[in-house]
Design a protein around this motif. Structure first.
Motif, PDB file in Angstrom:
ATOM      1  N   UNK A  16       0.745  -1.384  -0.584  1.00 52.22           N
ATOM      2  CA  UNK A  16       0.174   0.322   0.172  1.00 52.22           C
ATOM      3  C   UNK A  16       0.948   1.546  -0.515  1.00 52.22           C
ATOM      4  N   UNK A  17       1.545   1.252   0.859  1.00 51.36           N
ATOM      5  CA  UNK A  17       2.494   2.495   1.241  1.00 51.36           C
ATOM      6  C   UNK A  17       3.394   3.061  -0.229  1.00 51.36           C
ATOM      7  N   UNK A  18       4.176   1.229  -0.727  1.00 56.53           N
ATOM      8  CA  UNK A  18       4.823   1.812  -2.302  1.00 56.53           C
ATOM      9  C   UNK A  18       3.892   1.836  -3.795  1.00 56.53           C
ATOM     10  N   UNK A  19       2.557   1.447  -3.703  1.00 58.02           N
ATOM     11  CA  UNK A  19       1.465   1.270  -5.053  1.00 58.02           C
ATOM     12  C   UNK A  19       0.633   3.075  -4.671  1.00 58.02           C
ATOM     13  N   UNK A  20       0.828   3.676  -4.001  1.00 62.56           N
ATOM     14  CA  UNK A  20      -0.099   4.547  -3.643  1.00 62.56           C
ATOM     15  C   UNK A  20       0.498   6.393  -3.455  1.00 62.56           C
ATOM     16  N   UNK A  21       0.902   7.043  -4.314  1.00 65.04           N
ATOM     17  CA  UNK A  21       1.372   7.674  -4.419  1.00 65.04           C
ATOM     18  C   UNK A  21       0.629   8.925  -3.363  1.00 65.04           C
ATOM     19  N   UNK A  22       1.418  10.114  -2.069  1.00 67.41           N
ATOM     20  CA  UNK A  22       0.986  10.908  -0.930  1.00 67.41           C
ATOM     21  C   UNK A  22       0.238   9.506   0.674  1.00 67.41           C
ATOM     22  N   UNK A  23       0.967   8.639   0.077  1.00 68.72           N
ATOM     23  CA  UNK A  23       0.677   7.696   1.231  1.00 68.72           C
ATOM     24  C   UNK A  23       1.843   7.943   2.201  1.00 68.72           C
ATOM     25  N   UNK A  24       1.731   8.041   3.721  1.00 71.53           N
ATOM     26  CA  UNK A  24       2.322   8.677   4.383  1.00 71.53           C
ATOM     27  C   UNK A  24       2.565   7.306   5.636  1.00 71.53           C
ATOM     28  N   UNK A  25       1.933   6.999   5.946  1.00 71.84           N
ATOM     29  CA  UNK A  25       2.116   5.792   6.790  1.00 71.84           C
ATOM     30  C   UNK A  25       1.093   4.395   6.779  1.00 71.84           C
ATOM     31  N   UNK A  26       1.182   3.055   6.500  1.00 70.01           N
ATOM     32  CA  UNK A  26       0.266   2.219   6.807  1.00 70.01           C
ATOM     33  C   UNK A  26       0.737   1.875   8.488  1.00 70.01           C
ATOM     34  N   UNK A  27      -0.402   1.300   9.157  1.00 72.27           N
ATOM     35  CA  UNK A  27      -0.287   0.269  10.470  1.00 72.27           C
ATOM     36  C   UNK A  27      -1.114  -0.859  10.094  1.00 72.27           C
ATOM     37  N   UNK A  28      -1.202  -2.540  10.185  1.00 73.23           N
ATOM     38  CA  UNK A  28      -1.916  -2.991  10.211  1.00 73.23           C
ATOM     39  C   UNK A  28      -1.934  -3.476  11.721  1.00 73.23           C
ATOM     40  N   UNK A  34      -1.475   2.269  16.074  1.00 70.59           N
ATOM     41  CA  UNK A  34      -2.639   0.733  16.269  1.00 70.59           C
ATOM     42  C   UNK A  34      -3.535   1.193  17.912  1.00 70.59           C
ATOM     43  N   UNK A  35      -3.202   1.641  18.214  1.00 68.01           N
ATOM     44  CA  UNK A  35      -4.524   1.423  18.981  1.00 68.01           C
ATOM     45  C   UNK A  35      -5.251   2.757  18.950  1.00 68.01           C
ATOM     46  N   UNK A  36      -5.118   3.039  17.854  1.00 68.64           N
ATOM     47  CA  UNK A  36      -6.020   4.821  17.790  1.00 68.64           C
ATOM     48  C   UNK A  36      -6.825   4.680  17.106  1.00 68.64           C
ATOM     49  N   UNK A  37      -5.859   3.539  15.292  1.00 64.85           N
ATOM     50  CA  UNK A  37      -7.072   2.784  14.550  1.00 64.85           C
ATOM     51  C   UNK A  37      -8.339   2.098  15.352  1.00 64.85           C
ATOM     52  N   UNK A  38      -7.727   1.174  16.130  1.00 61.10           N
ATOM     53  CA  UNK A  38      -8.362   0.569  17.254  1.00 61.10           C
ATOM     54  C   UNK A  38      -9.872   0.895  17.815  1.00 61.10           C
ATOM     55  N   UNK A  39      -9.387   1.831  18.119  1.00 61.37           N
ATOM     56  CA  UNK A  39     -11.132   2.913  18.864  1.00 61.37           C
ATOM     57  C   UNK A  39     -11.699   3.395  17.897  1.00 61.37           C
ATOM     58  N   UNK A  60     -10.267 -10.025  14.332  1.00 63.85           N
ATOM     59  CA  UNK A  60     -10.415  -8.998  13.970  1.00 63.85           C
ATOM     60  C   UNK A  60      -9.387  -8.052  13.738  1.00 63.85           C
ATOM     61  N   UNK A  61      -8.585  -6.918  12.925  1.00 66.86           N
ATOM     62  CA  UNK A  61      -7.955  -6.585  12.285  1.00 66.86           C
ATOM     63  C   UNK A  61      -8.641  -5.602  11.522  1.00 66.86           C
ATOM     64  N   UNK A  62      -7.631  -4.417  11.728  1.00 62.74           N
ATOM     65  CA  UNK A  62      -7.789  -3.280  11.325  1.00 62.74           C
ATOM     66  C   UNK A  62      -6.032  -2.626  10.892  1.00 62.74           C
ATOM     67  N   UNK A  63      -7.056  -2.387   9.365  1.00 57.22           N
ATOM     68  CA  UNK A  63      -5.774  -1.279   8.517  1.00 57.22           C
ATOM     69  C   UNK A  63      -6.060   0.241   8.133  1.00 57.22           C
ATOM     70  N   UNK A  64      -4.714   0.711   8.920  1.00 58.73           N
ATOM     71  CA  UNK A  64      -4.588   2.083   8.741  1.00 58.73           C
ATOM     72  C   UNK A  64      -3.595   2.443   7.728  1.00 58.73           C
ATOM     73  N   UNK A  65      -4.375   3.663   7.053  1.00 59.45           N
ATOM     74  CA  UNK A  65      -3.343   4.307   5.823  1.00 59.45           C
ATOM     75  C   UNK A  65      -3.789   5.882   6.701  1.00 59.45           C
ATOM     76  N   UNK A  66      -2.575   6.359   6.475  1.00 62.41           N
ATOM     77  CA  UNK A  66      -2.177   7.926   6.805  1.00 62.41           C
ATOM     78  C   UNK A  66      -2.042   8.887   5.659  1.00 62.41           C
TER      79      UNK A  66
END
Length: 133
Positions: free
Chosen positions: A24-36, A58-63, A103-109
């Motif tokens: 995801x970080x490589x494929x999309x221009x403008x992505x700053x961070x990805x946290x799973x 990770x903690x914030x994305x879960x919330x 359960x998982x969460x994918x967070x893209x900033x």
């Protein structure tokens, strides 16, 4: 990471999550961070160009994911799949996934030059990949 390992996060899941985060970080221009992360907020894998604390994200994305689930349930919209937060300098997308019942969460900033539709599409694809593995 001992706590995460005892919650069923295998090395295979960690490797797949790392692969998806990096893609995801490589494929999309403008992505700053990805946290799973796990649904309860433990970082599994991360990638990106920006300086973020993966454990904190990770903690914030879960919330955020939990709040999205409550709002969609209260509104009668069915199961929540994602939450988007727009900001002055970009956006964050939190997408739900499951892996063998976990359960998982994918967070893209992403910054303002990233395309929201592209981030949503690619993040949903990563969620399907994690869910089908």
């Amino acid at each position: 990471m001992t706590g995460v390992a005892s919650m069923g996060v295998t090395e295979a899941l960690r490797a797949l999550a790392r692969q998806e985060a990096e893609a995801i970080a490589q494929d999309i221009s403008g992505v700053r961070a990805v946290v799973i992360a796990t649904g309860d907020g433990f970082d599994i894998a991360s990638a990106g160009r920006g300086a973020v604390d993966p454990q904190r994200i990770a903690a914030l994305a879960s919330s955020m994911s939990a709040i999205g689930a409550v709002v969609s349930a209260e509104a009668g919209l069915g199961r929540s799949t994602s939450v988007t937060v727009g900001t002055d300098d970009g956006f964050a997308v939190v997408h739900a996934a499951t892996h063998r019942g976990m359960d998982l969460v994918i967070n893209v900033i992403a910054g303002p030059d990233a395309l929201l539709g592209q981030v949503n599409y690619r993040t949903a694809a990563a969620a399907r990949s994690l869910s089908s593995a």
